[in-house]
Design a protein around this motif. Sequence first.
Motif, short mmCIF file in Angstrom:
data_model
loop_
_atom_site.label_atom_id
_atom_site.label_comp_id
_atom_site.label_asym_id
_atom_site.label_seq_id
_atom_site.Cartn_x
_atom_site.Cartn_y
_atom_site.Cartn_z
N ALA A 249 4.53 -30.40 12.71
CA ALA A 249 3.32 -29.90 13.35
C ALA A 249 2.81 -30.82 14.45
O ALA A 249 1.87 -30.50 15.16
CB ALA A 249 2.22 -29.71 12.30
N GLY A 250 3.47 -31.96 14.59
CA GLY A 250 3.12 -32.87 15.69
C GLY A 250 1.71 -33.45 15.58
O GLY A 250 1.00 -33.53 16.57
N VAL A 251 1.29 -33.81 14.38
CA VAL A 251 -0.09 -34.31 14.23
C VAL A 251 -0.15 -35.80 13.88
O VAL A 251 -1.12 -36.27 13.31
CB VAL A 251 -0.88 -33.49 13.18
N TRP A 252 0.93 -36.50 14.25
CA TRP A 252 0.95 -37.94 13.99
C TRP A 252 -0.09 -38.60 14.89
O TRP A 252 -0.08 -38.40 16.09
CB TRP A 252 2.32 -38.51 14.31
N GLY A 253 -1.00 -39.35 14.28
CA GLY A 253 -1.98 -40.07 15.09
C GLY A 253 -2.99 -39.14 15.74
O GLY A 253 -3.08 -37.96 15.41
N ASN A 254 -3.75 -39.66 16.69
CA ASN A 254 -4.73 -38.89 17.46
C ASN A 254 -5.75 -38.13 16.60
O ASN A 254 -6.30 -37.14 17.04
CB ASN A 254 -4.05 -37.86 18.37
N ASN A 255 -5.95 -38.56 15.38
CA ASN A 255 -6.93 -37.89 14.52
C ASN A 255 -6.73 -36.38 14.44
O ASN A 255 -7.65 -35.60 14.61
CB ASN A 255 -8.35 -38.19 15.00
N MET A 256 -5.50 -36.00 14.25
CA MET A 256 -5.18 -34.58 14.16
C MET A 256 -4.91 -34.19 12.70
O MET A 256 -4.49 -34.99 11.89
CB MET A 256 -3.93 -34.26 14.98
N ALA A 257 -5.15 -32.93 12.41
CA ALA A 257 -4.79 -32.36 11.11
C ALA A 257 -4.04 -31.07 11.38
O ALA A 257 -4.11 -30.52 12.48
CB ALA A 257 -6.02 -32.09 10.27
N THR A 258 -3.32 -30.58 10.38
CA THR A 258 -2.63 -29.30 10.57
C THR A 258 -3.00 -28.31 9.48
O THR A 258 -3.19 -28.69 8.32
CB THR A 258 -1.09 -29.51 10.65
N ILE A 259 -3.12 -27.06 9.92
CA ILE A 259 -3.41 -25.97 8.99
C ILE A 259 -2.21 -25.05 8.95
O ILE A 259 -1.73 -24.61 10.00
CB ILE A 259 -4.66 -25.19 9.45
N THR A 260 -1.71 -24.82 7.75
CA THR A 260 -0.64 -23.83 7.58
C THR A 260 -1.24 -22.67 6.80
O THR A 260 -1.85 -22.90 5.75
CB THR A 260 0.52 -24.42 6.73
N ILE A 261 -1.10 -21.45 7.28
CA ILE A 261 -1.45 -20.31 6.42
C ILE A 261 -0.35 -19.25 6.51
O ILE A 261 -0.17 -18.60 7.53
CB ILE A 261 -2.81 -19.65 6.77
N GLU A 262 0.43 -19.21 5.44
CA GLU A 262 1.36 -18.09 5.24
C GLU A 262 0.72 -17.25 4.14
O GLU A 262 -0.46 -17.00 4.22
CB GLU A 262 2.74 -18.61 4.79
N ASP A 263 1.46 -16.91 3.10
CA ASP A 263 0.85 -16.24 1.95
C ASP A 263 -0.19 -17.14 1.31
O ASP A 263 -1.30 -16.75 1.03
CB ASP A 263 1.92 -15.90 0.90
#
Lengths: 507, 293
Positions: A249-263
């Motif tokens: 998800a490319g969220v290393w560093g930079n104060n990023m988070a990732t959201i995954t929503i499948e089922d």
Amino acid sequence: MNCIIIIEMGTAAVKVFAFDLSGNLISSAKGHYPTFHEQTDHSEQDPEQMFITMLYILKNLLIEKIYPKKYTVSCICFGSSMHSLLAVDKDGVPLGNAITWADNRGKKEAADLKASALGEEIYKATGTPIHPMSSLIKIAWMKNNEPEKFGLAKKFMPMKSYIIQQLTGACVIDYSIASATGLMNIHNLAWDQAALDFAGITPEELPALHPVFYSGVTLKKEYQRVLKLSPTVKILIGSSDGCLATLGAGVWGNNMATITIEDSGAFRIIGDRIIEDPKQQIFNYLLTEKHIITGGPTSNGGVIFNWFTKQFGDFPKAFDIDQSMEMLIQEAATVEVGSGGLIFLPFLHGERAPIWNPNARGCYFGVNIRHERKHFIRATIEGILFEMYSIGRTLEKHRHIEGLSINGNFASIPLCTQMIADIFNKPVSTLSHGDSIGRGAFLLSATEMGIYPSLEEASKTVAMHQTYYPKPENHQVYAQYFKVFESLITKVADEFDIISDLQQRYS
Amino acid sequence: MNQLILQQGLSKELAHFPHILEFAHKKNNTIQLNSFSSNVADCICLYYILEGKFTWIIDSQEHTLYPGDFAMVLPGQCIGGQSSIMNIGALFWIKISTEDNGRLLLGKWSGLTKKEKVSVNQILLINKEQHVLKLKEAHALMHSLQAELQNEEVGFYTRANQLLDELFVLISRQFIRQNNSRRDFPQTFLKLEHALRQDLAHQWTVEEMATLIGMGTTAFTEKAKNYSGFSPLNYLINIRIAEATKLLKRNEVNITDIALNTGFYSSQHFSTTFKKLTGYTPTEFRKNKTTDQ
């Protein structure tokens, strides 16, 4: 030309991806396997069918799509969903089906352990919230409820280990999958004694622990022959779907988070330390011993919108649920932000983070005489995303988050992506590649092969596709409705238990 | 009083219809002890409720039937009234013999094609636990059948059997409609998977699979491919090999039996298919089990 093959044993299907060494997707294929619900709370899969399906899909992809293009496979890397459990006897033969993450049979074992000091100790040591999803609880359930089977079992393993064992003969498990079993001590990277004692097993009954980069296994010669693979092809044990999706998800560093929503869905961040949560609401899974994926999962993602569509959607074409969903989404887009004050608690499957309550149930609140179907559609979507927001806020207590990257087929619906931006009041980026788990597994393999100097550098190559910016006026409205959403959950907590009990008794 | 009970061997009306063991149109005005005690059927028993409310125990499940309801009991299943009584009301019933020890539900009398008979057979067997259907269309049909049997007008033999065929087709279609919402393909596909696993030895055709879930062959093939990643027949082979793998590991059944039980034509056919996918012959696979290097 060389290529990398990714085998992803997902919840409903195996996906196989072929990437060239620059990370271009050459081809991919999927093969479905069923989930059986023989009893309420049970959720099982046939291990042999999963293996045969994987083999079939892999073989066809190689022979029809990869070899004709003159590619040579240099590495095969595995990903898989977490928390599954299979018991095998002294000959390695499965004792019945594998139990999936969605299985709730261990509700009682989990509730008892969670209420104890031992529960807290095990959560701290293993990073896995005490819940029926974990292998720890499933094994304890088997010990209490199927003593005969428990006695015959010589090894307990997740499906991924079983698949690798069929292919190579070796019984191994990677840190990522192991850290989600509730049995691995994530601080000292060994099986946790207190957890093993609770489950009633010894370390010899579990697969050998290895880092995600471990490649000390080789394909059996029969499979080399039938798949036309060289004996030197590298078999990389790889990681879990959650850890790989975060890497991809490319969220290393930079104060990023990732959201995954499948089922289902999850909110995740990546960091170099374990985050301890006194409320035991979040998980810490290991990508490597130095890279920790922290977050919270929801059981109520796109599957809830799927349910809504099946019940209330129009089906101009039989079985065409995609079309029906699209029509509902269009209708939802015409409704004002906040669905005219209609609020939806999406807990049709009970809930994991942040409330970790298998008895939680769904609820539409605030219905008035002017509400139409379209308000219910939009409220359903907003409810699913509000729930993701409550998970996000739990994480925000520990980490400052400036932006989000999203993936998964539900979160990627443009209307949903914009809602996420508005609800969180943060910019949300979509990714330029389709499948984050496949991408993450490619980055892992390529790093192991020396194409990237580190996972961090590999993660930086992930390109964002499009960014959705929050509209402050929408956030203002959502923030007020969210307060009601949040306090409702607390206020009906007792009724969740009562209604779930009545449902169990009378239906 | 239009009450009628015809019985094979006693009623001349059934002389031409050896497969119809009983046909009744009955109005029950009084409750009598042991008027409907539980027994195991040795033929197909079909009931259509006209008036009243009937509480029956079918295969140890209690059902309450109202006008418009239709009950089906297959050979080997058990039916009787609650407390062994027949409630007050009116109903039709018909009992039809089967062939091949109950395996062939529609006998030689039926004008359906061989394939259609197989499909109706499969649909009824798969849904046999359901017992009760809403089937208002059966009302007019049962009246017509009664008229054909009683009046013996020209063409009555063919007409009566056609009506029976029509009844079986109606029942099959109603099962499919009630059980498939036409919204939830995964659910429908899972039901099909159960049906395939129940009878893996059967030489399934795509047409049969499609019929079973009420779809056309082309639409089904496309939908199945899209959803599962496999053509229907390849999906089936997949289940066959998975099931065979399980049996090989268990070491209880010999290889020829495994081959036939899981739907391969012969042990040779099994061996070739198995080796093509796994690299092992079944015998090698059994010897090697799993944990060798």
